[in-house]
Structure formats: structure tokens, C-alpha cells
Design a protein around this motif. Structure first.
Motif, short mmCIF file in Angstrom:
data_model
loop_
_atom_site.label_atom_id
_atom_site.label_comp_id
_atom_site.label_asym_id
_atom_site.label_seq_id
_atom_site.Cartn_x
_atom_site.Cartn_y
_atom_site.Cartn_z
N ALA A 143 0.68 -1.16 0.29
CA ALA A 143 -0.28 0.39 0.25
C ALA A 143 0.46 1.49 0.10
N ARG A 144 1.83 1.55 0.55
CA ARG A 144 2.80 2.81 1.06
C ARG A 144 3.54 2.61 -0.55
N ALA A 145 3.82 1.39 -0.94
CA ALA A 145 4.59 1.59 -2.57
C ALA A 145 3.64 2.32 -3.27
N LEU A 146 2.29 1.73 -3.40
CA LEU A 146 1.12 2.17 -4.11
C LEU A 146 0.84 4.26 -3.70
N GLY A 147 1.82 4.66 -3.15
CA GLY A 147 0.67 5.73 -2.65
C GLY A 147 -0.15 5.33 -1.56
N LEU A 148 -1.07 4.19 -1.09
CA LEU A 148 -1.95 3.55 -0.17
C LEU A 148 -1.99 4.06 0.90
N ALA A 162 -20.33 -11.30 15.86
CA ALA A 162 -20.75 -10.16 14.80
C ALA A 162 -19.70 -10.06 14.01
N VAL A 163 -18.86 -10.23 14.20
CA VAL A 163 -17.54 -10.48 12.66
C VAL A 163 -18.11 -11.62 11.95
N ALA A 164 -18.10 -12.97 12.51
CA ALA A 164 -18.48 -13.33 11.35
C ALA A 164 -19.69 -13.27 11.26
N GLU A 165 -19.91 -13.30 12.11
CA GLU A 165 -21.69 -12.07 11.02
C GLU A 165 -21.79 -11.20 10.40
N ALA A 166 -21.04 -11.10 10.40
CA ALA A 166 -21.36 -9.09 8.98
C ALA A 166 -20.54 -9.94 8.30
N LEU A 167 -19.39 -10.82 7.97
CA LEU A 167 -18.78 -11.15 6.50
C LEU A 167 -19.12 -12.43 6.64
N ASN A 168 -19.89 -13.11 6.38
CA ASN A 168 -20.79 -14.12 6.20
C ASN A 168 -19.51 -14.98 6.80
N LEU A 169 -19.19 -15.30 7.45
CA LEU A 169 -17.70 -16.37 7.77
C LEU A 169 -18.42 -17.41 7.81
N PRO A 170 -17.76 -18.48 7.77
CA PRO A 170 -18.17 -20.03 8.50
C PRO A 170 -17.38 -20.46 9.64
N ASP A 171 -17.97 -21.22 10.09
CA ASP A 171 -17.13 -21.81 11.79
C ASP A 171 -15.82 -21.74 11.55
N THR A 172 -14.78 -22.43 10.57
CA THR A 172 -13.99 -22.74 10.27
C THR A 172 -13.19 -21.14 9.88
N MET A 173 -13.66 -20.08 9.95
CA MET A 173 -13.44 -18.88 9.35
C MET A 173 -12.57 -18.24 11.02
N ALA A 174 -12.03 -17.18 10.87
CA ALA A 174 -11.73 -16.14 11.82
C ALA A 174 -10.55 -14.96 11.38
N ALA A 175 -11.81 -13.77 11.41
CA ALA A 175 -10.85 -12.84 11.04
C ALA A 175 -9.99 -12.56 12.46
N TYR A 176 -8.60 -11.25 12.04
CA TYR A 176 -6.98 -11.73 12.62
C TYR A 176 -7.05 -9.69 12.21
N CYS A 177 -7.91 -9.38 11.57
CA CYS A 177 -7.72 -7.75 11.57
C CYS A 177 -8.39 -7.01 10.53
N LEU A 178 -8.13 -6.00 10.82
CA LEU A 178 -9.09 -5.32 9.86
C LEU A 178 -8.33 -3.98 9.36
N ILE A 179 -8.03 -3.96 7.97
CA ILE A 179 -7.05 -2.84 7.18
C ILE A 179 -8.01 -2.07 6.56
N PRO A 180 -8.60 -0.58 6.91
CA PRO A 180 -8.75 0.67 6.07
C PRO A 180 -7.69 0.82 5.29
N VAL A 181 -8.14 1.44 4.05
CA VAL A 181 -7.53 1.07 2.43
C VAL A 181 -7.57 2.43 1.77
#
Length: 206
Positions: A143-148, A162-181
Motif C-alpha cells: 500500500a505504501r509503495a502504491l501511495g495508499l 458479530a464479525v463472523a456474521e457481518a462477513l458471513n464467515l463459516p465456522d472454520t474461518m476467523a478474522a484477525y485484522c481490519l485494514i482500512p485502505v
């Protein structure tokens, strides 16, 4: 940009323009993240690029809850630390609050996730850290290299269901980080870090 120019000038950019980021640039960020190493080369990192207004609003609400719980009274009485004055710390907190209030307006939010072979539990999530954060760092440098501007946060992840519901994740997935771009409203510049002689030792710490 030279790789060391990118590393030494990858300042956290929380204030981002609402101007859309081209889809090809977002794909390039994820492709860079996908080049990172992973444990046993399992390649379980997954990336969700959120541009939908409704989903961004849900993530922004979760982030607000996390931020309000985390910073609390610091907003009016930020403590100085040895490597950062009270004034600089206040500016950082101001940027965090600005990001919180405008998160839903960010052009894109990249969610770094991991996919496992069975329903996720806390132990699996901990073990997955070493396989997701190298990719996150690749994404930030790209992102830095692209000026973002792109700054990671985990404060939105306090309520994993709540995160899983917002992203419609299956129970085999987990979110680790949120990155605004997005395109930064401020200027890139050198980061301020402790001197290497303070954080490094040879062979043993003491």
C-alpha cells in the motif's frame, strides 16, 4: 520505491480520503499479501475486500465499540511514554478517533482472515498468527509503495461472532485484522521508533 524507503516511511495513515481506490490496486495489495510465508506452507490466509456500504457500516460499528472500550479516558488525558510526548500521543489518539468516526466512509476495508479444516477455537486462532501477520505486513508495504494509506487494527474484533456474521464467515474461518485502505489526507513521512541499540541484544538479553 526502494524497499528500505518503503519500510522507513510507512507511517500509520488513519485519515483517508473517500475517493474510490481502483479495484486493480486492491487486488494488487491482496496479491502482495498472498506472497508471504505461512506455517508449513498451508496457505490458509484469506482476504475479504469490503466495499459494500452496509457491510462497512457493520464493521465500523464494531470498531467504534472496540475503540471506545480501549481508549476510554485517554482522549482527554493521554499519558506520555518515553519515546512519544504527550502532544504526539494526543495527535495519534485524535487520528484514531477520526478514523472511528469515518470508518464507514473509507473506500475499502480489507479483512485478514484464516481458514481452518475444522471449526475454529481459541487455540487455533493463536497458532494462526504466525501465518497471517507476514501477509498483513506485505499488504501494508505494498500500500505504501502504491501511495495508499493502510493501518491495521484489531479493536473491531472483540465480538468475534458479530464479525463472523457481518462477513458471513463459516465456522472454520476467523478474522484477525481490519485494514482500512484509501488515499491519505496527510503526508507520508519517516516513522519515529526507538533506536535499534535499545531494542536489540546479541545472543542473550542480559
Amino acid at each position: 520505491m526502494d524497499i528500505f524507503d518503503v519500510i522507513y516511511n510507512c507511517r500509520a495513515m488513519r485519515r483517508l480520503d473517500t475517493k474510490p481506490v481502483p479495484a486493480e490496486a486492491l487486488v494488487k495489495l491482496v496479491d502482495a499479501a498472498n506472497q508471504a510465508a505461512s506455517g508449513s506452507n498451508m496457505q490458509r490466509a484469506r482476504w475479504i475486500v469490503v466495499t459494500d456500504t452496509g457491510v462497512k457500516k457493520k464493521l465500523a460499528d464494531l470498531n467504534r465499540q472496540g475503540v471506545e472500550s480501549y481508549i476510554g479516558p485517554q482522549t482527554s488525558q493521554p499519558d506520555a511514554v518515553p519515546h512519544q510526548s504527550k502532544e504526539k500521543r494526543l495527535r495519534m489518539l485524535d487520528a484514531v478517533i477520526w478514523q472511528t468516526e469515518h470508518m464507514h466512509e473509507m473506500p475499502a476495508i480489507v479483512m485478514a482472515c484464516m481458514e481452518f479444516e475444522s471449526p475454529v477455537n481459541d487455540k487455533m486462532i493463536v497458532h494462526g498468527n504466525g501465518s497471517i501477520w507476514p501477509g498483513i505486513q506485505n499488504l501494508l508495504l505494498a500500500a505504501r509503495a502504491l501511495g495508499l494509506g493502510a493501518t491495521p487494527t484489531t479493536l473491531a474484533l472483540g465480538d468475534r461472532q458479530a464479525v463472523a456474521e457481518a462477513l458471513n464467515l463459516p465456522d472454520t474461518m476467523a478474522a484477525y485484522c481490519l485494514i482500512p485502505v484509501g488515499y491519505p489526507l496527510g503526508n507520508f513521512g519517516p516513522v519515529t521508533r526507538k533506536p535499534v541499540e535499545e531494542v536489540m541484544r546479541w545472543d542473550q538479553w542480559r
